[in-house]
Design a protein around this motif. Structure first.
Motif, PDB file in Angstrom:
ATOM      1  N   LYS B 151       0.824  -1.207   0.000  1.00 12.94           N
ATOM      2  CA  LYS B 151       0.000   0.000   0.000  1.00 12.94           C
ATOM      3  C   LYS B 151       0.858   1.258   0.000  1.00 12.94           C
ATOM      4  CE  LYS B 151      -4.135   0.342   2.681  1.00 12.94           C
ATOM      5  NZ  LYS B 151      -4.681   0.165   4.032  1.00 12.94           N
ATOM      6  N   LEU B 229      -7.292  10.336  -1.077  1.00 15.11           N
ATOM      7  CA  LEU B 229      -7.753   9.303  -0.161  1.00 15.11           C
ATOM      8  C   LEU B 229      -6.769   8.141  -0.123  1.00 15.11           C
ATOM      9  CD1 LEU B 229     -10.084   9.084   1.617  1.00 15.11           C
ATOM     10  CD2 LEU B 229     -11.351   7.920  -0.155  1.00 15.11           C
ATOM     11  N   ASP B 230      -6.400   7.657  -1.309  1.00 13.83           N
ATOM     12  CA  ASP B 230      -5.492   6.503  -1.384  1.00 13.83           C
ATOM     13  C   ASP B 230      -4.133   6.839  -0.812  1.00 13.83           C
ATOM     14  OD1 ASP B 230      -7.506   5.187  -2.548  1.00 13.83           O
ATOM     15  OD2 ASP B 230      -6.735   5.322  -4.585  1.00 13.83           O
ATOM     16  N   ASP B 233      -4.154   7.280   2.863  1.00 13.63           N
ATOM     17  CA  ASP B 233      -4.350   5.973   3.480  1.00 13.63           C
ATOM     18  C   ASP B 233      -3.072   5.151   3.445  1.00 13.63           C
ATOM     19  OD1 ASP B 233      -5.636   3.925   4.693  1.00 13.63           O
ATOM     20  OD2 ASP B 233      -6.385   3.072   2.825  1.00 13.63           O
ATOM     21  N   GLY B 234      -2.359   5.212   2.311  1.00 15.27           N
ATOM     22  CA  GLY B 234      -1.175   4.383   2.165  1.00 15.27           C
ATOM     23  C   GLY B 234      -0.003   4.848   3.005  1.00 15.27           C
ATOM     24  N   SER B 291     -18.810   7.109   3.218  1.00 18.30           N
ATOM     25  CA  SER B 291     -18.767   5.691   2.836  1.00 18.30           C
ATOM     26  C   SER B 291     -17.526   4.980   3.350  1.00 18.30           C
ATOM     27  CB  SER B 291     -18.854   5.589   1.319  1.00 18.30           C
ATOM     28  OG  SER B 291     -17.851   6.374   0.741  1.00 18.30           O
ATOM     29  N   GLN B 292     -16.727   5.643   4.210  1.00 15.81           N
ATOM     30  CA  GLN B 292     -15.513   4.963   4.675  1.00 15.81           C
ATOM     31  C   GLN B 292     -15.756   4.177   5.949  1.00 15.81           C
ATOM     32  OE1 GLN B 292     -13.043   4.853   2.714  1.00 15.81           O
ATOM     33  NE2 GLN B 292     -13.959   6.347   1.335  1.00 15.81           N
ATOM     34  N   ASP B 293     -14.978   3.109   6.075  1.00 18.26           N
ATOM     35  CA  ASP B 293     -15.046   2.294   7.277  1.00 18.26           C
ATOM     36  C   ASP B 293     -13.896   2.599   8.219  1.00 18.26           C
ATOM     37  OD1 ASP B 293     -17.149   0.796   7.797  1.00 18.26           O
ATOM     38  OD2 ASP B 293     -16.348  -1.089   7.057  1.00 18.26           O
ATOM     39  N   ARG B 297      -9.111   6.716   6.790  1.00 19.18           N
ATOM     40  CA  ARG B 297      -9.647   7.102   5.482  1.00 19.18           C
ATOM     41  C   ARG B 297     -10.738   8.149   5.633  1.00 19.18           C
ATOM     42  NH1 ARG B 297      -8.258   3.592   1.091  1.00 19.18           N
ATOM     43  NH2 ARG B 297      -9.984   4.359  -0.144  1.00 19.18           N
ATOM     44  N   TYR B 421     -22.627  13.467  10.962  1.00 20.80           N
ATOM     45  CA  TYR B 421     -22.872  12.023  10.961  1.00 20.80           C
ATOM     46  C   TYR B 421     -21.583  11.257  11.159  1.00 20.80           C
ATOM     47  CZ  TYR B 421     -23.715   7.372   9.190  1.00 20.80           C
ATOM     48  OH  TYR B 421     -23.752   6.017   9.059  1.00 20.80           O
ATOM     49  N   LYS B 425     -20.300   9.556  14.663  1.00 17.40           N
ATOM     50  CA  LYS B 425     -20.248   8.090  14.666  1.00 17.40           C
ATOM     51  C   LYS B 425     -19.002   7.621  15.407  1.00 17.40           C
ATOM     52  CE  LYS B 425     -20.724   4.672  11.164  1.00 17.40           C
ATOM     53  NZ  LYS B 425     -20.706   4.486   9.712  1.00 17.40           N
TER      54      LYS B 425
END
Lengths: 166, 488, 485, 103
Positions: B151, B229-230, B233-234, B291-293, B297, B421, B425
């Motif tokens: 990654k 984003l990528d 994240d990496g 939409s991220q978990d 991210r 939101y 969360k």
């Protein structure tokens, strides 16, 4: 008149070889046409009577960067089967050109539109004058470039060095 | 005699280069200490320049007015130094726990900070670009520092290819500006723009547009947001923090200088584009963030949304020194504190996998302190009142309304609503479950103290006032933001 | 100064208790102590309150002078009734629910008290917004951590719903202050000064709607009520009491203070609309209440229905109805707080609050039945309770306004009497089931004061109304002037 | 005449742009980016020559140097990626996308 002819020939040569460069499948072909393109650019610098850039172009680009690329290609020993599989290459390129075309057109349109007055006759720029300009007005960028090169040097060594698996 | 800032620049450079030279002989611990001391000493040293408004050209004769040192850049330099020192302190355990962090990584952190300092001081297009490249290249390397993780290498690949690709646009833009106006200096450029008619400015305008495109890419604004984003994240967490927090701010410093001092008279031309960019940046960022978990991210995606808010402020600026311009500065301060804090808390979690909403469940019962801090940062990022993030949003929206861009403010409020939101969360995951968290944390007292300081600042600068506590509070920060804009 | 003490003491105490991780018994005792202290201060303030329309106990300190934001608090006739209720109900609730053994619940109840108090006393829009939002957080935690059922989901839903309204309000506030700044050249957030903003008719309507959305969600009125039933069902009792008795009234109060204060003319212009919406939601919530069998839901809807009545009374905007509203805020707060405490007691003993499974309590627990029936009936306003006086005032006012409005209001009150009687019958009477422990002294300690307060306000309403009357007259005169124009 | 040089470099830039966007071979992408930088250089040098100043040449030296710095990093990139994947195909490097898609 003659210089115009030379310019047209060099420009055509440059555009064709660059086109070949971006469209061939094999990397080595691409690298060699890149070499031709770079040499044509050197020729264009010659028509502009910029001797210093003519030399730089040949030494740095054609001599150093491109031979580095060719060296890497040979060092990695890339076989044809290791080349990317690009079945839709032509389609992709045409689609991209369609997207890029308006940008090019707009840029050319604006260049046509703008007015470049007080043009001088082409004069030979000597290395001495270039050096004076560089060290009188552009000392700071010049020094910063040296640090940039240092960073990229250390960086590429750090990244390319093979390490024991941890 | 040398200015304070020149001493600092030379000092950091000298330390970095000597670290390069001795990199094989030094242990990581020593290099860490040296870089930490370098950064904090420079910070403390520069604090003495704080105070009155000033603006000086550095070595005017030798450097040909290419570097400018004013209150504006001083603020940013202080932010870079402080936050990178904080970053090192917070993620100390992370750095020592992950074997891929070597002496070189610290060198590149120093170099990137050095580049950002230059970037915020640059007064010339080519110097700005080289400074940008110095900072970016160090960050390219830092992103790919973890060679054993695919990654990370991929993030390096994407960032390098896209970065140099966009860099070519900057150079084209620079060239177009140069061949029309014959100068790359900000001062002369401003003069050229204000003295010429629109017919003689076409290439300057197009060039400005191309330069803006590169800068938009670096702050991950629409339509150049997809990469971030990528790559965020990496990259290893401290590096994500460096990119999302500090680097982004440095880009905004150069955008502000370029835009406010040079392109301000062409603002009407660029405004529709900036507005469009800000709308889509906010929407796209919100969409990605929902939409991220993984929390990392999510934070990366939400940093895109924050770029969108900053662009709202940018498009609301009418003249130098109006409320929009200092609301932007205020928001930058708010954003750097909150994002540094939230990513810092994340980097204190010792986990092999990504921290997700699921794995955060019950975190408050196993680690109440970090959970509380994380909640404060989430509230600030979400723009909940009583935090600095709220005031930042408040200033930005009100300045948008003041420039009669009310729909943009409403859209901003709407995306802020969406952001409730995904930020809440996180809080909900941490607090609403009992004792099921398996996350381990590094227990380094220094990191805890720094996190606490940041969270205190987030709250104090949000509600504190010198009328109650006799310490400079929100009001003073606002006035300070205004004064530094006036030094441009 | 005394008001600032009342706002911040609970908050500071809460933070202190959280940071020092106190034991549950110490927490409970100190929470109660703080709340009793606040209540005694409130009584002191009430005694010193002059019956006039001006702002009293005022303090005004610059906070962010750069943007004209001040720490400006004060008390007047508009806030008086709710102010007393916040101070008095909180300790009584704490006494009634003294066996709850969750530290977080107690600390959050302290913090929420600060928030409500602050929003109530704020005379500066920014300060108001700050408190209005912050009081949401404790509720978020209370429901999410200590609630029942799908608590995480409903807690998020409630929070997101309310913040949506708040953000609409934020934009309205910003638009308002920017318009003011453009016209007068400086920023201010002072509610009284902002009255001078000149806005076009369209702008006024949009800003009005922005505020109304925030307040409408909190009350809730008809289309914004979808969070109501689920949230009440999954909340712990303290949160329900705070939500229904205090926070929903705060929505009413905010309309009174801000909408009538700043947008007097547009409020009167839209009054017809709001009144018809209020009447519709009155009937609608009454019907929902009749159809529910869960006690919490029934009283949630019934309280929503009565709040719509208050809203109608508010927008009728004559002196009689406004007096009724002021009294109704107090009396309804007392009654709902009491009834939800009763439901919590019921749930503790029977493990059910389903109408069908209840019944037969009256044989084994006469005292419980007496109080339950009394509080339930006080909600609909039987004579001698405060609800009676206030409903009569509102209905008189509404007949003064229009006989149709008066008629519909009366009908829906009658409808609510019907379902309350039904609830009493099904809960208390019927076949005797297992034994039901009667009220204990500790529970009586909180219920008797509530009952006495309800009776006192019902029998001697004038002692209270005389303090409010000057303010109310002031407001209704302005509306008369508007109609005359 | 000056404009012809400018147009030539714009065309060259566009060719580089097309190559960088549409190809998947990392080395060709790199060379396309170099082409874009060269196009910029042509523009600068022609300015210098037609306006009789040396600033353009100096800037073009800067561009060349930046290109060289990028080259060093790109070489490192080729080596690391080829070591990992035994290919130069950029579309193989998409595990980051996958984590997003499988969710």
């Amino acid at each position: 008149m003659l210089s115009n002819m030379i310019f047209i020939i060099l420009a055509t040569n440059l555009l064709i070889s660059s086109f070949v460069m971006i469209s061939t499948k094999r990397v080595i072909d691409s690298a060699l046409s890149m070499l031709i393109a770079l040499l044509s650019i050197a020729g264009i610098y010659a028509t502009l009577q910029s001797s210093f850039m003519f030399i730089t172009q040949i030494i740095i680009y054609a001599g150093a960067i491109l031979s580095l690329v060719i060296f890497i290609i040979m060092f990695l020993n890339i076989k044809d089967k290791n080349l990317p599989h690009e079945p839709h290459k032509t389609r992709d390129m045409i689609l991209t050109s369609l997207v890029v075309f308006p940008i090019t057109a707009v840029l050319i349109y604006f260049i046509k539109l703008s007015d470049f007055s007080n043009l001088n006759e082409k004069t030979t720029s000597s290395i001495g004058k270039v050096g004076l300009e560089l060290y009188q007005n552009y000392v700071l960028p010049f020094e910063l470039i040296s640090i940039l090169l240092l960073i990229s040097l250390v960086g590429s060594i750090t990244l390319a060095r093979k390490e024991k698996d941890v | 005699m040398l200015n304070n800032i020149e001493i600092v620049l030379l000092f950091i450079l000298a330390i970095s280069i000597s670290l390069v030279v001795f990199s094989t002989k030094l242990s990581l611990q020593k290099a860490y200490n040296i870089s930490l001391i370098t950064l904090s000493a420079s910070f403390v040293f520069l604090l003495q320049d704080l105070g009155e408004i000033f603006s000086t050209l550095i070595q005017k004769d030798i450097f040909n007015s290419m570097l400018i040192y004013d209150s504006f850049s001083l603020l940013f330099i202080l932010i870079f130094l402080l936050s990178s020192a904080f970053l090192l302190l917070i993620s100390k355990e992370y750095i020592f726990d992950h074997k891929y962090f070597k002496v070189e990584s610290l060198i590149f952190i120093l170099f990137s900070v050095w580049g950002m300092i230059l970037l915020s001081m640059s007064n010339d297009l080519i110097v700005a670009f080289i400074a940008l490249e110095i900072a970016s290249m160090s960050i390219y390397v830092l992103v790919g520092i973890n060679k054993h993780k695919l990654k990370s290498s991929e993030a390096f690949f994407k960032y390098l290819v896209l970065g140099s690709f966009m860099g070519a646009f900057y150079l084209l833009g620079l060239t177009l500006v140069f061949i029309q106006s014959g100068t790359t200096s900000f001062i002369d450029l401003a003069k050229y723009i204000s003295t010429h008619e629109i017919e003689q400015l076409y290439l300057v305008i197009v060039g400005g547009l191309l330069i803006m495109a590169t800068l938009m890419f670096k702050i991950s604004a629409f339509p150049f947001y997809a990469w971030s984003l990528d790559i965020y994240d990496g990259a290893p967490l401290p590096i994500t923090s460096l990119m999302a927090g500090i680097f982004k701010i440095s880009i905004f410093s150069v955008i502000l200088r370029l835009f406010l001092s040079d392109y301000i008279s062409l603002k009407d031309l660029y405004d529709p584009l900036i507005i469009l960019a800000s709308i889509f940046t906010m929407l796209a960022g919100s969409f990605l963030a929902i939409s991220q978990d993984s929390i990392k991210r999510m934070l990366a995606a939400s940093s895109i949304v924050h770029s969108g808010y900053l662009l709202i402020a940018l498009s609301s600026i009418a003249t130098i020194g109006d409320s929009a311009s200092y609301s932007l500065v205020f928001y930058l301060i708010a954003y750097f504190l909150s994002s540094l804090g939230s990513l810092g808390v994340l980097s204190m979690i010792n986990s092999k996998d990504d921290v997700t909403y699921e794995s955060l469940k019950g975190f408050a019962s196993t680690n109440p302190f970090l959970a509380l801090m994380m909640s404060i940062f989430m509230l600030s990022l979400a723009g909940f009142p009583s935090s600095i993030g709220f005031l930042g949003k408040f200033y930005i929206f009100s300045s948008a309304i003041e420039s009669s861009l009310t729909p943009l403010a409403i859209l901003g409020a709407l995306t802020a609503f969406i952001s409730i939101y995904y930020y809440f969360k996180v809080i909900a995951s941490m607090y609403f479950h009992k004792n099921i968290s398996v996350l381990l944390t590094y227990s380094n007292i220094k990191s805890y103290i720094i996190i606490f300081i940041i969270s205190f600042l987030v709250l104090y600068l949000g509600i504190g006032s010198s009328y109650f506590t006799y310490l400079p509070g929100t009001n003073d920060l606002t006035e300070f933001s205004k004064s530094i804009i006036n030094s441009l | 100064m005394i008001l600032s003490v009342m706002i911040f003491t609970p908050f500071l105490a809460g933070v202190f208790l959280y940071l020092f991780r106190a034991k549950i018994n110490f927490v409970k005792a100190s929470v109660l102590l703080v709340q009793v202290f606040i209540a005694s201060l409130a009584i002191d303030v009430y005694m010193g309150f002059e019956p006039s329309a001006i702002l009293q106990f005022e303090s005004n300190i610059p906070w962010i002078p750069f943007y004209g934001i001040n720490y400006h608090i004060g008390l007047d006739g508009v806030s008086l009734s709710l102010f007393m209720m916040v101070a008095l109900i909180m300790p009584l609730v704490s006494i009634a629910l003294y066996d709850r053994a969750f530290v977080g619940l107690w600390i959050n109840s302290l913090i929420v008290q600060s928030g409500i108090m602050g929003a109530l006393l704020a005379q500066d829009l920014m300060l108001f917004y700050l408190f209005w939002e912050t009081m949401l957080l404790p509720i978020f935690f209370m429901i999410g951590i200590y609630g029942y059922g799908k608590k995480e989901f409903f807690s998020m839903k409630f929070t997101i719903y309310t913040i949506f309204g708040s953000l609409a309000m934020l934009i309205s506030i910003l638009y308002l202050i920017i318009s003011f700044k453009v016209q007068h050249g400086f920023y201010t957030f002072d509610i009284v000064s902002l009255k001078d903003t000149i806005l076009t008719h369209q702008e006024q309507i949009f800003i009005f709607l922005g505020f109304a959305l925030a307040f409408g969600i909190k009350i809730p009125i008809f289309p914004f009520h979808t969070w109501l039933a689920d949230t009440y069902k999954s909340s712990p009792t303290i949160a329900i009491v705070i939500l229904s008795a205090l926070m929903s009234k705060l929505g009413i109060y905010a309309i009174y203070r801000i909408l009538f204060g700043i947008f007097a003319s547009i409020s009167l212009e839209l009054a017809h609309l709001v009144i018809s919406l209020g009447l519709a939601s009155m009937l609608y919530f009454a019907l929902l209440a009749i159809n529910s069998i869960d006690l919490k839901k029934i009283f949630a809807y019934s309280s929503a229905s009565h709040l719509s009545l208050i809203l109608v009374g508010l927008f009728i905007h004559n002196s009689t109805s406004l007096l009724g509203v002021s009294l109704f805020i107090a009396s309804h707060a007392l009654s709902t707080a009491a009834i939800f405490i009763m439901i919590a007691i019921l749930y503790n003993r029977r493990e059910s609050i389903n109408l069908d499974s209840l019944g037969g309590i009256v044989q084994s627990a006469p005292l419980f039945s007496l109080f339950f029936a009394f509080f339930a009936l006080s909600i609909v306003g039987i004579p001698f309770t405060s609800g009676f006086v206030s409903e009569i005032l509102i209905i008189l006012g509404s007949f003064e306004y229009s006989s149709i409005v008066g008629f519909v209001a009366t009908t829906s009150i009658l409808a609510s009497i019907v379902f309350i009687l039904n609830v009493i019958k099904k809960t208390l009477f019927g076949k005797k089931q297992e034994d039901f422990k009667d009220l204990q002294s500790k529970e009586l300690l909180s219920l008797i004061p509530l009952a006495l307060l309800i009776l006192a306000l019902g029998i001697f309403p004038n002692t209270f109304l005389s303090k409010v009357k000057p303010t109310v007259d002031n407001y209704s005169n302005s509306s008369k002037a508007h109609y005359a124009k | 005449m000056f404009k012809n040089y400018l147009i030539l470099s714009i065309l060259l830039f566009s060719l580089g742009l097309i190559g960088a966007v549409s190809r998947r071979n990392i080395i060709i992408i790199y060379m396309s980016i170099e082409l874009m930088l060269n196009a910029v250089s042509i523009m600068l040098v022609s300015y210098s020559s037609f306006y009789n100043t040396n600033t353009g040449v100096v800037l073009s030296i800067m561009v060349t140097a930046i290109a060289a710095a990028e080259a060093a990093l790109f070489m490192a990139l080729f080596v690391t990626l080829y070591r990992k994947k035994k290919s130069l195909d950029t579309s193989l490097f998409n595990s980051l996308k996958d984590t997003n898609a499988t969710k």
